[in-house]
Design an enzyme around this catalytic site. Structure first.
Site, short mmCIF file in Angstrom:
data_model
loop_
_atom_site.label_atom_id
_atom_site.label_comp_id
_atom_site.label_asym_id
_atom_site.label_seq_id
_atom_site.Cartn_x
_atom_site.Cartn_y
_atom_site.Cartn_z
N GLY A 46 0.80 -1.22 0.00
CA GLY A 46 0.00 0.00 0.00
C GLY A 46 0.83 1.27 0.00
O GLY A 46 2.04 1.27 -0.28
N THR A 47 0.15 2.35 0.32
CA THR A 47 0.81 3.66 0.34
C THR A 47 2.02 3.65 1.26
O THR A 47 3.11 4.11 0.91
CB THR A 47 -0.19 4.73 0.83
OG1 THR A 47 -1.34 4.70 -0.01
CG2 THR A 47 0.42 6.12 0.81
N ALA A 124 -10.54 -4.08 -7.93
CA ALA A 124 -11.86 -4.60 -7.56
C ALA A 124 -12.91 -3.54 -7.84
O ALA A 124 -12.71 -2.37 -7.52
CB ALA A 124 -11.86 -4.95 -6.07
N GLY A 190 2.88 20.63 6.25
CA GLY A 190 2.42 19.60 7.18
C GLY A 190 3.43 18.46 7.23
O GLY A 190 4.63 18.67 7.01
N VAL A 278 -0.82 19.07 0.38
CA VAL A 278 -1.82 19.81 1.17
C VAL A 278 -2.84 18.86 1.80
O VAL A 278 -3.92 19.29 2.20
CB VAL A 278 -2.52 20.89 0.34
CG1 VAL A 278 -1.52 21.97 -0.09
CG2 VAL A 278 -3.24 20.30 -0.87
N ARG A 280 -4.42 14.51 2.28
CA ARG A 280 -4.85 13.31 1.55
C ARG A 280 -6.34 13.10 1.78
O ARG A 280 -6.90 13.58 2.76
CB ARG A 280 -4.04 12.08 2.02
CG ARG A 280 -2.55 12.22 1.65
CD ARG A 280 -1.76 11.03 2.16
NE ARG A 280 -2.13 9.78 1.55
CZ ARG A 280 -1.68 9.34 0.37
NH1 ARG A 280 -0.84 10.09 -0.34
NH2 ARG A 280 -2.04 8.16 -0.09
N ASP A 319 -7.07 4.66 6.41
CA ASP A 319 -7.25 6.03 5.94
C ASP A 319 -8.67 6.29 5.45
O ASP A 319 -9.15 7.43 5.49
CB ASP A 319 -6.27 6.34 4.80
CG ASP A 319 -4.85 6.59 5.30
OD1 ASP A 319 -4.59 6.39 6.50
OD2 ASP A 319 -3.99 6.97 4.47
N MET A 325 -4.70 9.61 9.85
CA MET A 325 -4.37 8.75 8.70
C MET A 325 -2.94 8.24 8.89
O MET A 325 -2.00 8.78 8.32
CB MET A 325 -4.53 9.54 7.41
CG MET A 325 -5.98 9.81 7.09
SD MET A 325 -6.21 10.15 5.33
CE MET A 325 -6.50 11.87 5.40
N HIS A 452 21.02 3.61 31.43
CA HIS A 452 21.92 4.75 31.23
C HIS A 452 23.04 4.35 30.28
O HIS A 452 23.57 3.25 30.42
CB HIS A 452 22.52 5.19 32.56
CG HIS A 452 23.48 6.33 32.43
ND1 HIS A 452 23.06 7.61 32.16
CD2 HIS A 452 24.84 6.35 32.49
CE1 HIS A 452 24.12 8.39 32.09
NE2 HIS A 452 25.20 7.66 32.28
#
Ligand code: FAD
Ligand code: NAD
Length: 473
Positions: A46-47, A124, A190, A278, A280, A319, A325, A452
């Site tokens: 996917g994306t 699909a 963004g 800008v 999605r 999304d 998202m 530490h």
């Protein structure tokens, strides 16, 4: 209508979309013994995996290495000196990134095979809520299922005055360039605009950001974004805030982005490429969503807290169903829906969904910010601990601007929000989310021994400080 020669496949569960929502839903459904079919038109992943999270972080890594080497030229840094500046071969960097993507996409295919999920390659198109036709390389296939999980994801929003194409790039093209744009204008300050804009600035592009709001990354508060703004200014990135892109124009100085600035004036920004980021929008067109009789809410698919849509046994995740998202939200919803279909009692009610911005420095936010807590009428106490007082941060040369901030209820000292800014803070997001999910109180964080030297000690010290007893400040 479908022809007589078309083959029909039936399944208990049909998942549409092989992104982090869909492929995780399918793997979990398969693990639970549900007969599952996954349809993906593009590559598995996917994306996120193919043109989003993974490729962007790979290029951000390359950019960071290149910048660090550049800083060693001449007198050098940390006792390391280079005689000549490093050279960047962006095409080779993109090939390295593509290798990671190939490996992970192949890994998803293997995991789906292991879970006995049948993967159908093709687009699909639904004719009703439980039936779709998949246009694959071997002709159309009809798929019918008892349960349908919609996970078709999202796509970049184009600005009407700035359609994608030619010099106007979406994040997808920006992640596969073979040459560095000398002057890059970024529209939208963004997540994507600043992650990729910073990376291009590190690689040597002259970057200008045009953001409509009065400040960058408006979804985080100013205390978290100020270090990023300072880094951008130091790196020579020009910020036009409260400004809007009006379109492209070709003049004597070549192509330029025309921008309306905050004072109402108009300027031209000569640019070799414009990255338009800008926002999605859910991917709802072109696959028969409208034939399914499923309700929308605010442009997204409407779901309840189990990701059920308005149509029985049709589920939607990721999304497609709205903010945030983020890949990990999509996966968590996918896993949950598969389990509900298998008969488990689940609902989507996380205490927090961590958000990470991979800028310079990185930002993490989990749970409520101080202003969100006060907007909810919660009497909260807030304090932060600086990276400047942490040994590990100094050894990473990251002491300058980082901090971890804690928000807790005054009455029972329960932690309700954790934010951090600084190098590598993305790696603390899991600990932060765990603390909120487990309902930690300040004493729990303060009472946990942190190794530490690590950046996690900053979280520990932030809790101590909020309890009024910091050790290293
Ligand atoms: P997607 O990943 O969009 O997957 C949907 C899939 O469905 C696609 O593969 C598509 O081909 C397929 N599909 C759609 N319609 C059909 C159809 N009709 N038939 C067959 N297949 C279809 N999120 C983070 O959490 N961290 C990050 O660091 C991060 N970085 C990002 C960087 C960039 C540049 C971008 C663009 C996004 C980033 N995101 C990040 C967001 C993240 O990619 C998405 O939140 C996540 O991919 C959503 O997953 P999804 O499964 O809902 O949809
Ligand atoms: P975004 O919502 O993060 O930022 C879009 C920015 O564009 C906003 O600051 C907005 O004010 C500005 N804007 C809107 N219209 C404008 C205009 N006409 N002119 C100038 N500025 C304008 O969207 P994005 O950067 O496209 O990212 C999309 C989504 O992808 C994010 O919301 C996030 O969910 C996901 N993402 C996440 C990560 C991550 O988790 N690290 C990284 C990248 C993307």
């Amino acid at each position: 209508m479908t022809g007589r020669s078309e083959k029909t496949v039936t399944a208990k569960v049909l998942v549409v979309g092989g992104g982090p929502g869909g492929y995780v839903a399918a793997i979990r459904a398969g693990q639970l013994g549900l007969d599952t079919v996954l349809v993906e038109a593009d590559r598995l992943g996917g994306t996120c995996l193919i043109r989003g999270c993974i490729p962007s972080k790979a290029l951000i890594h390359v950019a960071g290495r290149f910048e660090a080497m550049g800083q060693s030229v001449g007198d050098g840094r940390f006792g390391i000196a280079l005689d000549t500046p490093p050279r960047l071969d962006l095409a080779a960097a993109v090939r390295w990134k593509d290798g990671i993507v190939d490996r992970l996409s192949g890994g998803v295919a293997a995991l789906l095979r292991k879970a006995k999920v049948r993967v159908l390659r093709g687009w699909a198109v639904f004719s009703d809520a439980k039936t779709c036709t998949v246009q694959g390389s071997e002709g159309p296939l009809i798929v019918r299922a008892e349960h349908v999980i919609l996970a078709t994801g999202s796509e970049p929003v184009p600005l009407p005055a700035l359609p994608f194409g030619g010099p106007v790039l979406s994040s997808t093209e920006a992640l596969s360039l073979d040459r560095l744009p000398r002057r890059l204008a970024v529209v939208g300050g963004g997540y994507i605009g600043l992650e990729l804009g910073s990376a291009f600035a590190k690689m040597g592009s002259t970057v200008t950001v045009v953001e409509a709001q009065p400040r960058i990354l408006p979804l985080y508060d100013a205390a978290l974004t100020d270090p990023v703004r300072r880094w951008l200014e130091r790196a020579g990135v020009t910020l036009h805030l409260g400004a809007r892109a009006l379109g492209m124009e070709v003049g004597g100085d070549g192509q330029a982005l025309v921008v309306q600035t905050a004072d109402g004036g108009t300027i031209r920004l000569p640019a070799d490429a414009v990255l338009s980021t800008v926002g999605r929008r859910p991917r709802l067109e072109g696959w028969g969503f409208e034939t399914m009789g499923v309700d929308r809410r605010g442009g997204f698919v409407a779901v309840d807290d189990q990701c059920r849509t308005s149509m029985r046994n049709v589920w939607a995740i990721g999304d497609l169903v709205g903010e945030p998202m983020l890949a990990h939200k999509a996966s968590a919803q996918g896993e949950m829906v598969a389990e509900i279909i298998a008969g488990h009692r689940r609902r989507f009610a996380p205490a927090a969904i961590p958000a990470v911005c991979f800028t310079e420095p990185e930002i993490v936010s989990v749970g409520l910010s101080p202003s969100e807590a006060s907007a909810q009428g919660i009497d909260a106490i807030v304090d932060q601990f600086p990276f400047a007082a942490n040994g590990r941060a100094l050894t990473l040369d990251a002491g300058e601007s980082g901090f971890v901030r804690l928000v807790a209820r005054r009455d029972d000292r329960r932690v309700i929000g954790i934010q951090a800014v600084g190098a590598h803070v993305s790696e603390l997001s899991g600990e932060f989310a765990l603390a909120l999910e487990m309902g930690a109180e300040l004493e729990d964080v303060a009472g946990t021994i942190h190794a530490h030297p690590t950046l996690g000690e900053v979280f520990h010290e932030a809790a101590l400080r909020l309890l009024g007893r910091p050790l290293h400040l």
